[in-house]
Motif scaffolding. Sequence first.
Motif, PDB file in Angstrom:
ATOM      1  N   ARG A   1       0.823  -1.203   0.000  1.00  0.00           N
ATOM      2  CA  ARG A   1       0.000   0.000   0.000  1.00  0.00           C
ATOM      3  C   ARG A   1       0.863   1.262   0.000  1.00  0.00           C
ATOM      4  O   ARG A   1       2.044   1.216   0.360  1.00  0.00           O
ATOM      5  CB  ARG A   1      -0.907   0.011   1.239  1.00  0.00           C
ATOM      6  N   ALA A   2       0.256   2.371  -0.387  1.00  0.00           N
ATOM      7  CA  ALA A   2       0.940   3.661  -0.285  1.00  0.00           C
ATOM      8  C   ALA A   2       1.288   3.914   1.176  1.00  0.00           C
ATOM      9  O   ALA A   2       0.483   3.659   2.080  1.00  0.00           O
ATOM     10  CB  ALA A   2       0.042   4.776  -0.816  1.00  0.00           C
ATOM     11  N   GLY A   3       2.502   4.394   1.411  1.00  0.00           N
ATOM     12  CA  GLY A   3       2.960   4.627   2.774  1.00  0.00           C
ATOM     13  C   GLY A   3       3.787   3.487   3.336  1.00  0.00           C
ATOM     14  O   GLY A   3       4.483   3.660   4.337  1.00  0.00           O
ATOM     15  N   GLU A   4       3.729   2.300   2.702  1.00  0.00           N
ATOM     16  CA  GLU A   4       4.531   1.166   3.166  1.00  0.00           C
ATOM     17  C   GLU A   4       5.970   1.299   2.677  1.00  0.00           C
ATOM     18  O   GLU A   4       6.244   1.917   1.641  1.00  0.00           O
ATOM     19  CB  GLU A   4       3.942  -0.157   2.669  1.00  0.00           C
ATOM     20  N   ASP A   5       6.860   0.667   3.417  1.00  0.00           N
ATOM     21  CA  ASP A   5       8.274   0.660   3.026  1.00  0.00           C
ATOM     22  C   ASP A   5       8.490  -0.326   1.886  1.00  0.00           C
ATOM     23  O   ASP A   5       7.828  -1.361   1.799  1.00  0.00           O
ATOM     24  CB  ASP A   5       9.155   0.263   4.214  1.00  0.00           C
ATOM     25  N   VAL A   6       9.436   0.005   1.009  1.00  0.00           N
ATOM     26  CA  VAL A   6       9.818  -0.884  -0.081  1.00  0.00           C
ATOM     27  C   VAL A   6      11.329  -1.056  -0.029  1.00  0.00           C
ATOM     28  O   VAL A   6      12.059  -0.108   0.260  1.00  0.00           O
ATOM     29  CB  VAL A   6       9.361  -0.318  -1.452  1.00  0.00           C
ATOM     30  N   ARG A   7      11.815  -2.285  -0.277  1.00  0.00           N
ATOM     31  CA  ARG A   7      13.242  -2.581  -0.147  1.00  0.00           C
ATOM     32  C   ARG A   7      13.915  -2.626  -1.511  1.00  0.00           C
ATOM     33  O   ARG A   7      13.313  -3.042  -2.501  1.00  0.00           O
ATOM     34  CB  ARG A   7      13.434  -3.927   0.558  1.00  0.00           C
ATOM     35  N   SER A   8      15.134  -2.194  -1.538  1.00  0.00           N
ATOM     36  CA  SER A   8      15.896  -2.290  -2.778  1.00  0.00           C
ATOM     37  C   SER A   8      16.100  -3.760  -3.129  1.00  0.00           C
ATOM     38  O   SER A   8      16.195  -4.616  -2.258  1.00  0.00           O
ATOM     39  CB  SER A   8      17.250  -1.606  -2.623  1.00  0.00           C
ATOM     40  N   GLY A   9      16.168  -4.029  -4.441  1.00  0.00           N
ATOM     41  CA  GLY A   9      16.382  -5.387  -4.904  1.00  0.00           C
ATOM     42  C   GLY A   9      15.122  -6.103  -5.317  1.00  0.00           C
ATOM     43  O   GLY A   9      15.189  -7.123  -6.002  1.00  0.00           O
ATOM     44  N   VAL A  10      13.932  -5.594  -4.910  1.00  0.00           N
ATOM     45  CA  VAL A  10      12.689  -6.227  -5.339  1.00  0.00           C
ATOM     46  C   VAL A  10      12.322  -5.696  -6.724  1.00  0.00           C
ATOM     47  O   VAL A  10      12.813  -4.658  -7.163  1.00  0.00           O
ATOM     48  CB  VAL A  10      11.538  -5.988  -4.341  1.00  0.00           C
ATOM     49  N   VAL A  11      11.448  -6.415  -7.423  1.00  0.00           N
ATOM     50  CA  VAL A  11      11.089  -6.066  -8.803  1.00  0.00           C
ATOM     51  C   VAL A  11       9.654  -5.571  -8.844  1.00  0.00           C
ATOM     52  O   VAL A  11       8.765  -6.154  -8.216  1.00  0.00           O
ATOM     53  CB  VAL A  11      11.251  -7.294  -9.731  1.00  0.00           C
ATOM     54  N   ASN A  12       9.434  -4.490  -9.583  1.00  0.00           N
ATOM     55  CA  ASN A  12       8.079  -3.970  -9.770  1.00  0.00           C
ATOM     56  C   ASN A  12       7.329  -4.881 -10.736  1.00  0.00           C
ATOM     57  O   ASN A  12       7.629  -4.926 -11.925  1.00  0.00           O
ATOM     58  CB  ASN A  12       8.136  -2.541 -10.319  1.00  0.00           C
ATOM     59  N   ALA A  13       6.358  -5.629 -10.211  1.00  0.00           N
ATOM     60  CA  ALA A  13       5.607  -6.579 -11.038  1.00  0.00           C
ATOM     61  C   ALA A  13       4.292  -5.995 -11.537  1.00  0.00           C
ATOM     62  O   ALA A  13       3.530  -6.685 -12.214  1.00  0.00           O
ATOM     63  CB  ALA A  13       5.322  -7.857 -10.236  1.00  0.00           C
ATOM     64  N   GLY A  14       4.005  -4.737 -11.208  1.00  0.00           N
ATOM     65  CA  GLY A  14       2.782  -4.092 -11.664  1.00  0.00           C
ATOM     66  C   GLY A  14       3.092  -2.903 -12.549  1.00  0.00           C
ATOM     67  O   GLY A  14       4.146  -2.850 -13.198  1.00  0.00           O
ATOM     68  N   GLN A  15       2.193  -1.931 -12.558  1.00  0.00           N
ATOM     69  CA  GLN A  15       2.420  -0.743 -13.363  1.00  0.00           C
ATOM     70  C   GLN A  15       3.455   0.153 -12.689  1.00  0.00           C
ATOM     71  O   GLN A  15       3.794  -0.034 -11.522  1.00  0.00           O
ATOM     72  CB  GLN A  15       1.107   0.014 -13.555  1.00  0.00           C
ATOM     73  N   ALA A  16       3.969   1.123 -13.463  1.00  0.00           N
ATOM     74  CA  ALA A  16       4.990   2.028 -12.933  1.00  0.00           C
ATOM     75  C   ALA A  16       4.511   2.684 -11.648  1.00  0.00           C
ATOM     76  O   ALA A  16       3.334   3.026 -11.505  1.00  0.00           O
ATOM     77  CB  ALA A  16       5.334   3.085 -13.969  1.00  0.00           C
ATOM     78  N   THR A  17       5.423   2.825 -10.688  1.00  0.00           N
ATOM     79  CA  THR A  17       5.073   3.401  -9.396  1.00  0.00           C
ATOM     80  C   THR A  17       6.156   4.362  -8.942  1.00  0.00           C
ATOM     81  O   THR A  17       7.285   4.334  -9.450  1.00  0.00           O
ATOM     82  CB  THR A  17       4.859   2.287  -8.348  1.00  0.00           C
ATOM     83  N   ARG A  18       5.805   5.197  -7.971  1.00  0.00           N
ATOM     84  CA  ARG A  18       6.744   6.197  -7.448  1.00  0.00           C
ATOM     85  C   ARG A  18       6.968   5.951  -5.959  1.00  0.00           C
ATOM     86  O   ARG A  18       6.075   5.486  -5.255  1.00  0.00           O
ATOM     87  CB  ARG A  18       6.207   7.605  -7.656  1.00  0.00           C
ATOM     88  N   PHE A  19       8.162   6.311  -5.502  1.00  0.00           N
ATOM     89  CA  PHE A  19       8.455   6.218  -4.076  1.00  0.00           C
ATOM     90  C   PHE A  19       9.503   7.246  -3.697  1.00  0.00           C
ATOM     91  O   PHE A  19      10.223   7.778  -4.561  1.00  0.00           O
ATOM     92  CB  PHE A  19       8.904   4.802  -3.698  1.00  0.00           C
ATOM     93  N   THR A  20       9.581   7.524  -2.407  1.00  0.00           N
ATOM     94  CA  THR A  20      10.568   8.460  -1.871  1.00  0.00           C
ATOM     95  C   THR A  20      11.717   7.669  -1.266  1.00  0.00           C
ATOM     96  O   THR A  20      11.493   6.771  -0.450  1.00  0.00           O
ATOM     97  CB  THR A  20       9.943   9.354  -0.791  1.00  0.00           C
TER      98      THR A  20
END
Length: 761
Positions: A178-197
């Motif tokens: 969800r928006a606001g959740e942490d995302v880790r480097s090394g994972v692959v975006n399996a959906g549509q393009a997304t943005r993060f800080t």
Amino acid sequence: MRWWARRREQLLFALTTLLLLAGIAFATSGVRGAADGSWAAAALLGLAYSTVTLIAVARRREASVDVIAWLALAGALWVGEFLAGAVIAVMLAGGVLLEARAEARARRELSALVARAPRTARRQTPAGPVEVPVAEVRVGDRLVVGTGEIVPVDGRLLEPAVLDESALSGEPLPVERRAGEDVRSGVVNAGQATRFTATATADTSTYAGVVRLVERAQAQSAPFVRMADRFAVAFVPVTLVLAGLAWSLTGDPVRAVAVLVVATPCPLLLAAPIAIISGISRAARGGVVVKGGGALERLAAGRVLLFDKTGTLTAGRPVLTDVVTEVGGPVSADEVLRLAASVDQSSAHVLAGAIVTAARDRGLALTAPDQVVERPGYGIEGVADGRRVQLGKAASVVPGPAPGWIRRARRRAALDGSLTVFVAVDGVPAGVLILEDRVRPQAPRTVRGLRAAGIGRVVLVTGDHADAAEAVGRIIGVDAVHADCDPADKLTLVRAEQERAPTIMVGDGINDAPALAAAGVGVALAARGATASAEAADVVLTVDHLGALADAILIARRCRRVAWWAVVPGMVLSVAAMLVAAAGGLPPVAGAVLQEGIDVVAIAVALTALIPGRAHTVTLDAADAAVARRLYAEHQEVRPLVEQVRTVADALDEPPYDLGPTRKLLGDLEVRLLAHERAEEAELLPIVARALGGAEATSGLSRTHAEIEHQIGRLRRAADDLAQEAEAEDVTDVRRLLYGLYAILRLHNAQEEEAAFSLLS
């Protein structure tokens, strides 16, 4: 590096094999001289390679058993056993090639992790995304990740995303974040393009830490491997003595050559390290990075397990459990949460993230705040939709005497060990947000799995106060609880347990680093980044799931057994072949072929460590996982109803006793909650039964489903018998039923998350 240097093992094997076959062809045609010449050339090629290898080893001031192969080749040429020399050369080349291929196979997962490290990132600018080297990314940058691209640094999502986290977790199915959740480097975006800080630079991100850990794991040998090396070197003088005796007693130098041919202890030299590195590679596939063979062996030997609490047995991330407001107050619970989350969008505080996530989960429309001012340690305030909103501690948000509903909320939070955030709207106290750091749903089942894997004693060591620590200890089933511990206390406890039996310490914070370093094996949970604990630990979990630790212990013990299975029979066969050769029963050519067969079998046995064995973690198939995820989303949606049961009951403690909120709650329970429980009974419980081995595993959940429906029916009958405004004695049964229902629902949710939804973790 030139192409021939990269493929020297293949070239050596190809040339020696061709020369051996050419010699056989010449011998068959009756051209004996050409045959001997081809075989001698093969033996000389092997002797040259062996000489270069021995010189390199000597420069490193290391001992080597390759001297046996060198003597066997030289001896074969000296006594004119050219065919034997060619077979030895092919055996030597084949062993080198087998070792290289087997190690590459064993290191496959480790090498794949290193090879896919992100190199670039796309920074969002007013002119559009700009590709930059990942090293130039700074904290606070807004980055764009397209479909199929690797997330370059750790960050916080600005919008929902579907991610393939298999490189870090081993979980093959994409997960929704969800928006606001942490995302880790090394994972692959399996959906549509997304943005993060970006919340970390490339060097401090999760994946960079994993790569460093992998490189360290590849560089270290296990005690078993070092013992095998020492034994193999000690084997050299024994071999030379036996070969010398065979020659001196019979006067036949061919027997000495035969002994040398079968004497190379390849099962020790090849099988042991391949089995160990196979275990490390297998663990890495499941999201566990083991820093070398020594750590793997100590993990296999562990008998006492010590856990930190916060972030290890609990999630380490508070979640919103309830919004308490004044009954009939001017601002509804959803509106309090919406306004609070709107202002908290501007804060980096860990509680702010939990509040924003909870609001988005409930589908509340957040607005951009104005005039935001944050005072660290006190709270935050701002304007949302034209209303001034304050969040923080009671002293700054609720000055003066607190009204009764706030006092009840504070007392309830204190009893539950929960956190509170007070909210005022336009200067008037409007709500209390209650948050708690929940026990990981899989923790109790993981502890049972660890005991089944051979852990005899489980100890909880935490800096938290005794009441909270004892509660967690009872839930997960530990043998001892030590609360109010500072880092020095944890260190002392680890050392005391280490004197009794080999220990494994599990933690995730900086304050755990000394204890992790002192334990037999330190295990760090670094799923949310590489911290000081990851640097101090011997084993690092890159997945946010404790079950991976039980699997890693099972893998470690299995690969140690495989190493013994590969080494002991192989060495027994080699020694037996030496004795037969010394007695004249095994000529050099036959000995070379036999030794090659022993080597192949030993390596094949060692590689079985890569085959999946018994595992603690249960994996659902794609269809079952999809159904379980849908039901879990519904489970999360009805969670606020459970806490509302207690809030409504609390409001009936003083007149006027308005049963309107009770009747409204009953309508929601009958329409939403019961529909969800019936769907779980029909769809979720069969999935759990299949995964955990039979309907008996779900009988308790099925029984509580029936009890929940029964209690809601009783509550409906009691409420219908009373007037809109009742007297104190009239609401006694209603309050009792509400509190009883609340207790059943809380227990049922905990059981369901442990037995069913933890399978999705």
